[in-house]
Design a protein around this motif. Sequence first.
Motif, short mmCIF file in Angstrom:
data_model
loop_
_atom_site.label_atom_id
_atom_site.label_comp_id
_atom_site.label_asym_id
_atom_site.label_seq_id
_atom_site.Cartn_x
_atom_site.Cartn_y
_atom_site.Cartn_z
N UNK A 152 0.84 -1.20 0.00
CA UNK A 152 0.00 0.00 0.00
C UNK A 152 0.87 1.25 0.00
N UNK A 153 0.30 2.35 -0.46
CA UNK A 153 1.06 3.60 -0.56
C UNK A 153 0.94 4.45 0.70
N UNK A 154 -0.01 4.10 1.58
CA UNK A 154 -0.23 4.95 2.76
C UNK A 154 -0.35 4.08 4.01
N UNK A 155 0.06 4.64 5.13
CA UNK A 155 -0.17 4.07 6.47
C UNK A 155 0.59 2.78 6.74
N UNK A 156 1.55 2.43 5.90
CA UNK A 156 2.33 1.21 6.15
C UNK A 156 3.82 1.49 6.00
N UNK A 157 4.61 0.69 6.69
CA UNK A 157 6.07 0.68 6.52
C UNK A 157 6.40 -0.42 5.54
N UNK A 158 7.01 -0.06 4.41
CA UNK A 158 7.27 -1.00 3.33
C UNK A 158 8.78 -1.07 3.06
N UNK A 159 9.35 -2.26 3.16
CA UNK A 159 10.79 -2.42 2.96
C UNK A 159 11.07 -3.56 1.98
N UNK A 160 11.78 -3.24 0.89
CA UNK A 160 12.17 -4.27 -0.07
C UNK A 160 13.27 -5.13 0.55
N UNK A 161 13.16 -6.46 0.37
CA UNK A 161 14.19 -7.33 0.96
C UNK A 161 14.75 -8.35 -0.02
N UNK A 162 14.12 -8.54 -1.20
CA UNK A 162 14.64 -9.52 -2.15
C UNK A 162 14.08 -9.24 -3.54
N UNK A 163 14.84 -9.55 -4.59
CA UNK A 163 14.31 -9.39 -5.95
C UNK A 163 13.23 -10.42 -6.25
N UNK A 276 1.71 -2.26 9.41
CA UNK A 276 1.06 -0.98 9.67
C UNK A 276 2.02 -0.07 10.42
N UNK A 277 2.08 1.18 9.99
CA UNK A 277 3.10 2.09 10.52
C UNK A 277 2.95 2.30 12.02
N UNK A 278 1.71 2.35 12.50
CA UNK A 278 1.50 2.65 13.92
C UNK A 278 1.57 1.39 14.79
N UNK A 279 1.71 0.22 14.17
CA UNK A 279 1.69 -1.03 14.94
C UNK A 279 2.99 -1.24 15.70
N UNK A 280 2.84 -1.60 16.96
CA UNK A 280 4.01 -1.97 17.76
C UNK A 280 4.26 -3.45 17.56
N UNK A 281 5.29 -3.77 16.80
CA UNK A 281 5.56 -5.17 16.47
C UNK A 281 6.01 -5.94 17.70
N UNK A 282 5.47 -7.15 17.91
CA UNK A 282 6.01 -8.02 18.96
C UNK A 282 7.47 -8.34 18.66
N UNK A 283 8.25 -8.69 19.68
CA UNK A 283 9.67 -8.97 19.45
C UNK A 283 9.92 -10.00 18.36
N UNK A 284 9.09 -11.05 18.30
CA UNK A 284 9.32 -12.10 17.30
C UNK A 284 9.09 -11.55 15.89
N UNK A 285 8.07 -10.71 15.71
CA UNK A 285 7.82 -10.13 14.39
C UNK A 285 8.93 -9.15 14.01
N UNK A 286 9.39 -8.38 14.97
CA UNK A 286 10.50 -7.44 14.70
C UNK A 286 11.76 -8.22 14.30
N UNK A 287 12.02 -9.33 15.00
CA UNK A 287 13.20 -10.14 14.68
C UNK A 287 13.08 -10.77 13.30
#
Length: 309
Positions: A152-163, A276-287
């Motif tokens: 999505x273009x809004x309200x999310x954190x988007x990070x490319x990680x692989x081709x 989601x940009x405002x979501x506090x990721x649990x440690x496992x999801x962050x890892x």
Amino acid sequence: MRNATLRQLKIFEAVARHLSFSRAATELHLTQPAVSTQIRTLEAHAGATLFEQLGKKTYLTQAGAELLPYCRAIIAQFEQADTAMAQHRGIAGGRLDVAVISAGDYFFPQLMMAFARRHPGVKLNLTVHNREELLEQLSDNRTDLAVMVRPPLHDTQNDAFAPHPYVIVAAPQHPLAAPGREPIGLRELVRHPFVVRERGSDTWHSMEDAFGTRLDELQVAMEIKSTETIKQAVIAGIGLGFLSAHTIGREVAAGSLVVVPAERFPLMLNWYVVHRREKRLPPVAHAFRQFLLEDGAEWIGRLIPTAGT
């Protein structure tokens, strides 16, 4: 309502969201009779009918409509409590919830297991969706992370990680599959029938990138929602296919599909990990997000050899 269970509330919320007992059952991995039984039990606790059937359609009653926001608030409170407790459990005791588009189911279970081997004790939950369903998973906060091609273009954190390469495939007997051919231009490609994914899917949007204005000239022999069925249709000679290179490794290795040399192909896009940009990721999801950003490309390259090599 004091005897209602969280499970019953979650089932009620799913039926209310879909307005369908069968779709709710599919989402929750339950049988439809089990869903109906839990709804009847909840109605007994509530002392009111929550759904009504008119023809083939399911509707919320007035009582059901009034209960729904309270139900969602209760579920949200439990999820927030679980997230808060996850901060104390750390990675090892956490549950990893990831949703991916359909092309990802060819390699993502192995990727998650590679992560789990680094972090014993992690509980894994992977769901596979089309693009529309995946966006619903994000907006309804039913997954921690989503993996897709077009975030999505809004309200999310988007990070490319692989081709993420896309290629044209054909049955070995197709005239464009003859060995030693020069790369084929789009003008010639669109003269041949194609078996394609449904409009609105990530794969269809990728075709728009690849073919541009010539997409309107494409001869669509069949439109199919399943990548596996598309592969079988292409193998049967119904038409060419436009597919993620990550989905065809076995068929190319077995010689049942051939990658067609074509100008502007492979189309190189990217896999994104999204939350989601405002979501506090649990440690496992962050890892796991960090695992994808640091090692995801290497693991995918190891698991999925480049098609045609």
